[in-house]
Motif scaffolding. Structure first.
Motif, PDB file in Angstrom:
ATOM      1  N   GLU A 179      40.567  38.754  45.057  1.00  9.42           N
ATOM      2  CA  GLU A 179      41.616  37.929  44.473  1.00  9.42           C
ATOM      3  C   GLU A 179      41.094  37.139  43.280  1.00  9.42           C
ATOM      4  OE1 GLU A 179      42.717  38.770  48.684  1.00  9.42           O
ATOM      5  OE2 GLU A 179      40.906  38.114  47.656  1.00  9.42           O
ATOM      6  N   THR A 180      39.871  36.621  43.394  1.00  4.92           N
ATOM      7  CA  THR A 180      39.291  35.847  42.292  1.00  4.92           C
ATOM      8  C   THR A 180      39.017  36.728  41.080  1.00  4.92           C
ATOM      9  OG1 THR A 180      38.263  34.270  43.821  1.00  4.92           O
ATOM     10  CG2 THR A 180      37.342  34.402  41.597  1.00  4.92           C
ATOM     11  N   VAL A 181      38.463  37.903  41.321  1.00  9.34           N
ATOM     12  CA  VAL A 181      38.145  38.815  40.218  1.00  9.34           C
ATOM     13  C   VAL A 181      39.419  39.233  39.483  1.00  9.34           C
ATOM     14  CG1 VAL A 181      37.208  41.087  39.617  1.00  9.34           C
ATOM     15  CG2 VAL A 181      36.043  39.664  41.313  1.00  9.34           C
ATOM     16  N   TYR A 182      40.430  39.624  40.222  1.00 10.58           N
ATOM     17  CA  TYR A 182      41.684  40.055  39.599  1.00 10.58           C
ATOM     18  C   TYR A 182      42.384  38.894  38.895  1.00 10.58           C
ATOM     19  CZ  TYR A 182      41.609  44.618  41.981  1.00 10.58           C
ATOM     20  OH  TYR A 182      41.293  45.886  42.401  1.00 10.58           O
ATOM     21  N   SER A 183      42.360  37.718  39.522  1.00  4.07           N
ATOM     22  CA  SER A 183      43.037  36.557  38.936  1.00  4.07           C
ATOM     23  C   SER A 183      42.360  36.111  37.648  1.00  4.07           C
ATOM     24  CB  SER A 183      43.065  35.393  39.936  1.00  4.07           C
ATOM     25  OG  SER A 183      43.812  35.724  41.084  1.00  4.07           O
ATOM     26  N   ARG A 184      41.035  36.111  37.625  1.00  7.51           N
ATOM     27  CA  ARG A 184      40.320  35.701  36.416  1.00  7.51           C
ATOM     28  C   ARG A 184      40.582  36.674  35.267  1.00  7.51           C
ATOM     29  NH1 ARG A 184      34.295  33.571  38.386  1.00  7.51           N
ATOM     30  NH2 ARG A 184      35.048  31.715  39.510  1.00  7.51           N
ATOM     31  N   PHE A 185      40.590  37.968  35.582  1.00 10.93           N
ATOM     32  CA  PHE A 185      40.872  38.950  34.538  1.00 10.93           C
ATOM     33  C   PHE A 185      42.287  38.778  33.999  1.00 10.93           C
ATOM     34  CE2 PHE A 185      42.863  43.255  33.930  1.00 10.93           C
ATOM     35  CZ  PHE A 185      42.496  43.379  32.598  1.00 10.93           C
ATOM     36  N   THR A 186      43.249  38.614  34.887  1.00  9.19           N
ATOM     37  CA  THR A 186      44.637  38.462  34.453  1.00  9.19           C
ATOM     38  C   THR A 186      44.816  37.203  33.624  1.00  9.19           C
ATOM     39  OG1 THR A 186      45.373  39.575  36.477  1.00  9.19           O
ATOM     40  CG2 THR A 186      47.035  38.363  35.228  1.00  9.19           C
ATOM     41  N   ARG A 187      44.206  36.118  34.060  1.00  8.56           N
ATOM     42  CA  ARG A 187      44.307  34.858  33.306  1.00  8.56           C
ATOM     43  C   ARG A 187      43.730  35.025  31.900  1.00  8.56           C
ATOM     44  NH1 ARG A 187      44.837  29.440  34.507  1.00  8.56           N
ATOM     45  NH2 ARG A 187      44.912  29.906  36.728  1.00  8.56           N
ATOM     46  N   LYS A 188      42.558  35.664  31.804  1.00 11.78           N
ATOM     47  CA  LYS A 188      41.934  35.873  30.493  1.00 11.78           C
ATOM     48  C   LYS A 188      42.806  36.761  29.604  1.00 11.78           C
ATOM     49  CE  LYS A 188      38.045  33.723  29.784  1.00 11.78           C
ATOM     50  NZ  LYS A 188      37.866  32.888  28.567  1.00 11.78           N
TER      51      LYS A 188
END
Length: 268
Positions: free
Chosen positions: A187-196
């Motif tokens: 969840e953290t990996v996907y969320s950070r990528f999406t936010r960026k």
């Protein structure tokens, strides 16, 4: 007839068996293929250059269905069968229907084969990476690489490898600031990528934040679950400015914001 002599009917079962091999369904093999200097496919004691396979697939993929399944429908080529219900005519009609059903079965197998096509995304990603390396083109962003693989059947043991397993390919890795860290949750990996991606003014990524998401996941509603290979919530060409729906008009089905650029503000 001449075309069928030059291009023999495709062996559908052989192609399906080959495309069903695990290599074509792993995320990590995308980099392996795209970054190889002179890639070849090796199967058993046989070897063939990638370009030969690519061009053969283009020919078969664009040729008429009747050519690819060994001729047109028997119903179209058979001599008319008299309606008189003699034993001979009944037997001919049964034989014709059997051959017609077999022809349709081959045609359906062909459509399934074309649908599962794992080769075209690979060659496209490789070509764009080569253009980036030689300066002839911009290459692909990580989002564009992911988008091109969403209709494939690829998978990986670790869902976060949908991000980490493709980092050697895109043109925006530094801008995204992604550093592989397997201690982080999916969840953290996907969320950070999406936010960026959103901060870099890519709002198209939100089209892929669809449901259902992976079982027992805790992804935010705005985060695409790449492991479930999401499909966009609108038409693929809806936001493609390169496509012209009518002469002289961009391919935007709906563009309420006009030329306004995206502005992203983080709210705690």
């Amino acid at each position: 007839d001449l075309c069928q002599e030059v291009i023999p009917p495709i062996n559908i079962d052989s192609f399906k068996a080959w495309f069903s091999r695990p290599w074509f369904h792993r995320v990590w093999t995308v980099q392996e293929f795209a970054l190889a200097a002179t890639p070849s496919f090796v199967c058993g004691d046989k070897s063939v250059p990638v370009d030969d396979v690519k061009y053969a697939w283009v020919v078969y993929g664009t040729s008429p269905p009747s050519m690819r399944v060994a001729g047109p429908s028997p119903v179209l080529t058979e001599e008319p069968i008299p309606m008189t219900p003699t034993p001979e005519n009944v037997a001919r009609r049964r034989d014709l229907m059997r051959r017609e059903n077999e022809w349709h079965a081959r045609l359906m197998s062909l459509h399934e084969l074309i649908f599962m096509d794992p080769l075209t995304p690979l060659t496209s990603i490789r070509k764009r990476r080569q253009m980036l390396d030689d300066g002839s083109g911009p290459g692909s962003s990580l989002f564009e690489v992911l988008k091109s693989l969403m209709k494939s059947r690829r998978a990986c043991m670790q869902p976060k490898d949908w991000i980490y397993g493709l980092l050697a390919l895109p043109n925006d890795v530094k801008k995204l600031g992604i550093v592989p860290d397997y201690r982080l949750s999916n969840e953290t990996v996907y969320s950070r990528f999406t936010r960026k991606a959103i901060e870099n003014r890519n709002l198209e990524i939100l089209r892929y934040s669809t449901y259902p998401k992976s079982y027992r996941s805790n992804y935010p509603s705005w985060v695409p679950d790449w492991a479930s290979r999401p499909q966009p919530s609108t038409f693929d060409y809806a936001d493609d400015s390169q496509i012209r729906l009518r002469p002289g008009e961009p391919g935007l089905l709906f563009n309420a914001s006009g030329d306004t650029k995206a502005s992203v503000t983080n709210v705690s």
